[in-house]
Design a protein around this motif. Structure first.
Motif, mmCIF file in Angstrom:
data_model
loop_
_atom_site.group_PDB
_atom_site.id
_atom_site.type_symbol
_atom_site.label_atom_id
_atom_site.label_comp_id
_atom_site.label_asym_id
_atom_site.label_seq_id
_atom_site.Cartn_x
_atom_site.Cartn_y
_atom_site.Cartn_z
ATOM 1 N N ILE A 83 15.270 0.201 96.227
ATOM 2 C CA ILE A 83 15.257 0.844 94.832
ATOM 3 C C ILE A 83 16.604 1.862 94.677
ATOM 4 O O ILE A 83 17.373 1.615 93.746
ATOM 5 N N ASP A 84 16.592 2.815 95.731
ATOM 6 C CA ASP A 84 17.633 3.630 95.849
ATOM 7 C C ASP A 84 19.065 2.720 95.807
ATOM 8 O O ASP A 84 19.932 3.137 94.925
ATOM 9 N N VAL A 85 19.243 1.917 96.772
ATOM 10 C CA VAL A 85 20.593 1.195 96.783
ATOM 11 C C VAL A 85 20.778 0.221 95.450
ATOM 12 O O VAL A 85 21.950 0.300 94.941
ATOM 13 N N THR A 86 19.796 -0.219 94.991
ATOM 14 C CA THR A 86 20.151 -1.073 93.676
ATOM 15 C C THR A 86 20.672 -0.173 92.627
ATOM 16 O O THR A 86 21.552 -0.538 91.885
ATOM 17 N N LEU A 87 19.966 1.137 92.438
ATOM 18 C CA LEU A 87 20.237 1.987 91.249
ATOM 19 C C LEU A 87 21.843 2.558 91.626
ATOM 20 O O LEU A 87 22.556 2.780 90.901
ATOM 21 N N ILE A 88 21.888 3.055 92.959
ATOM 22 C CA ILE A 88 23.332 3.563 93.114
ATOM 23 C C ILE A 88 24.212 2.430 92.869
ATOM 24 O O ILE A 88 25.371 2.633 92.490
ATOM 25 N N GLY A 89 23.970 1.245 93.327
ATOM 26 C CA GLY A 89 25.015 0.354 93.320
ATOM 27 C C GLY A 89 25.401 0.029 91.602
ATOM 28 O O GLY A 89 26.412 -0.273 91.105
ATOM 29 N N ARG A 90 24.423 0.193 90.812
ATOM 30 C CA ARG A 90 24.400 -0.040 89.348
ATOM 31 C C ARG A 90 25.157 1.237 88.745
ATOM 32 O O ARG A 90 26.151 1.071 87.960
ATOM 33 N N TYR A 91 25.012 2.393 89.355
ATOM 34 C CA TYR A 91 25.651 3.583 88.770
ATOM 35 C C TYR A 91 27.523 3.278 89.233
ATOM 36 O O TYR A 91 28.118 3.600 88.204
ATOM 37 N N TYR A 92 27.704 2.942 90.573
ATOM 38 C CA TYR A 92 29.029 2.691 90.722
ATOM 39 C C TYR A 92 29.793 1.398 89.885
ATOM 40 O O TYR A 92 30.947 1.643 89.274
ATOM 41 N N GLU A 93 29.054 0.586 89.708
ATOM 42 C CA GLU A 93 29.515 -0.440 88.544
ATOM 43 C C GLU A 93 29.712 -0.159 87.219
ATOM 44 O O GLU A 93 30.581 -0.516 86.816
ATOM 45 N N ARG A 94 28.845 0.531 86.756
ATOM 46 C CA ARG A 94 28.880 1.224 85.303
ATOM 47 C C ARG A 94 30.286 2.263 85.563
ATOM 48 O O ARG A 94 30.945 2.312 84.349
ATOM 49 N N TYR A 95 30.271 3.182 86.216
ATOM 50 C CA TYR A 95 31.427 3.858 86.486
ATOM 51 C C TYR A 95 32.662 3.145 86.227
ATOM 52 O O TYR A 95 33.464 3.315 85.499
ATOM 53 N N ALA A 96 32.782 2.036 86.991
ATOM 54 C CA ALA A 96 33.875 1.273 87.002
ATOM 55 C C ALA A 96 34.091 0.647 85.800
ATOM 56 O O ALA A 96 35.226 0.496 84.975
ATOM 57 N N ASP A 97 32.913 0.088 85.135
ATOM 58 C CA ASP A 97 33.173 -0.482 83.827
ATOM 59 C C ASP A 97 33.824 0.480 82.666
ATOM 60 O O ASP A 97 34.520 0.129 81.712
ATOM 61 N N HIS A 98 33.134 1.691 82.945
ATOM 62 C CA HIS A 98 33.856 2.646 81.781
ATOM 63 C C HIS A 98 35.288 2.866 82.078
ATOM 64 O O HIS A 98 35.880 3.300 81.282
ATOM 65 N N ALA A 99 35.624 3.347 83.322
ATOM 66 C CA ALA A 99 37.052 2.942 83.675
ATOM 67 C C ALA A 99 37.867 2.028 82.883
ATOM 68 O O ALA A 99 39.085 2.220 82.503
ATOM 69 N N VAL A 100 37.609 0.747 83.181
ATOM 70 C CA VAL A 100 38.205 -0.253 82.593
ATOM 71 C C VAL A 100 38.321 -0.435 81.026
ATOM 72 O O VAL A 100 39.104 -0.487 80.241
ATOM 73 N N ARG A 101 37.060 0.168 80.423
ATOM 74 C CA ARG A 101 37.179 0.613 79.164
ATOM 75 C C ARG A 101 38.153 1.506 78.394
ATOM 76 O O ARG A 101 38.844 1.600 77.500
ATOM 77 N N VAL A 102 38.178 2.758 79.386
ATOM 78 C CA VAL A 102 39.364 3.652 79.249
ATOM 79 C C VAL A 102 40.665 3.091 79.017
ATOM 80 O O VAL A 102 41.491 3.175 78.331
#
Lengths: 214, 214
Positions: free
Chosen positions: A181-200
């Motif tokens: 569960i921890d790794v699933t959520l952490i992975g999701r946080y990094y992936e979302r972080y990257a998506d927001h950088a793309v949006r910028v």
């Protein structure tokens, strides 16, 4: 000589670039804290997110003032619109770094990351930093060509994210459900972080060209 | 008689309300598809997200036109600013419903939801629908008191989210890591959906009062 109006507009860009620096530092420290189970660094990520939020509040105030007093048109108008959106994305990136730090704090003094996943997390952290650094330069320089590369750069994050799931689902996984569960959520946080950088970066394209990248 | 300018402003509100209807329907169908392993409904959630995106594109165009041609002030100015932000949140809510639908599609014809978690997912779906319905009424009526209740209403979602984790981490969990990952992500999608509904309501408060709820 520049007038007050144009100084305020340029100030917006400076503040956005400063936000990219702060959230780059935040994800960098969050990754270190996660890998080293370092509570003090994790706490610094959590407490210093206030700085990111404060700059965004300043940006919102400036934009509201500008639009009430002036009538920005064309690229100036696009700047105030995109500054609001970029600020929202950057503020969220700060939150996501905080989420990573909170997992570290929750599991401390244990590590949330099993040994065989460390290198994948290291890479996710590096790509997150590279993406936000590039997005920050694009905001500063309004370099459209560079901004258009971000979605492709982000493919590396998506590959790592898939690798993370493959490791979680392999027969060798021996760390149980909590670690999964921890790794699933952490992975999701990094992936979302990257998506927001793309949006910028995509907003930089819109800012300069007036049309959205497809 | 209203002029074209004010009709355009009111049109923005109508489009935002329409977005709340579409993303309410999307999460409702996504929950049904998830619980019944219904591929056709899941596919409808995925394909019909285009409608949400299209309305948001119209909102963006209208806002840009309005700001270029008019000089909105005070509450009108706050409307164009918040419409942009509310539209962004609502578009994201549509994406999150799509994410739920994609888990359903990935596991079909199996179910991603173990039997003992069905009632929690049912409740999460109901609260998500209640939140977006209330946010939609607030956008339509500009009812600040009602909008101020959303953060508290959202506490119910947070409680369900915590219950989900307790079930995943209990000794009775017998569904393995893959199901735990699915449930972790699905829980996160509902929780984020609810958060965005709260943000929409907070923007109604800002729209009407000019200051953010604390």
């Amino acid at each position: 000589m520049r007038d007050a109006y144009h100084e305020e507009l340029e100030g917006l860009t400076d503040k956005l670039v400063e936000m990219t620096r702060l959230v780059r530092s935040a994800i960098s420290r969050a990754t270190t804290a996660l890998l080293d189970s370092d509570l003090a660094i994790a706490e610094s990520v959590i407490s210093r997110d206030e700085e990111v939020n404060a700059i965004f509040a300043q940006i919102e105030t400036t934009i509201f003032d500008l639009m009430a007093r002036q009538q920005p048109v064309a690229v100036d108008l696009r700047l105030v619109i995109t500054a609001l959106r970029m600020g929202t994305d950057l503020e969220r990136m700060g939150d996501l770094a905080v989420h990573v730090a909170k997992v570290t704090r929750l599991r401390h003094p244990d590590s949330a990351i099993p040994p065989q996943m460390r290198s994948t997390i290291v890479e996710m952290g590096q790509i997150a930093e590279a993406l936000v650094t590039k997005a920050g330069s694009c905001v500063a320089s309004r370099d459209v060509e560079s901004a258009l590369e971000l979605p492709q750069d982000d493919d590396a994050m998506d590959r790592l994210h898939r690798r993370l799931f493959r490791m979680l689902l392999s027969k060798d996984w021996q760390h149980g459900v909590e670690a999964a569960i921890d790794v699933t959520l952490i992975g999701r946080y990094y992936e979302r972080y990257a998506d927001h950088a793309v949006r910028v970066a995509q907003d930089v394209v819109y800012l300069v060209t007036g049309s959205r990248p497809s």
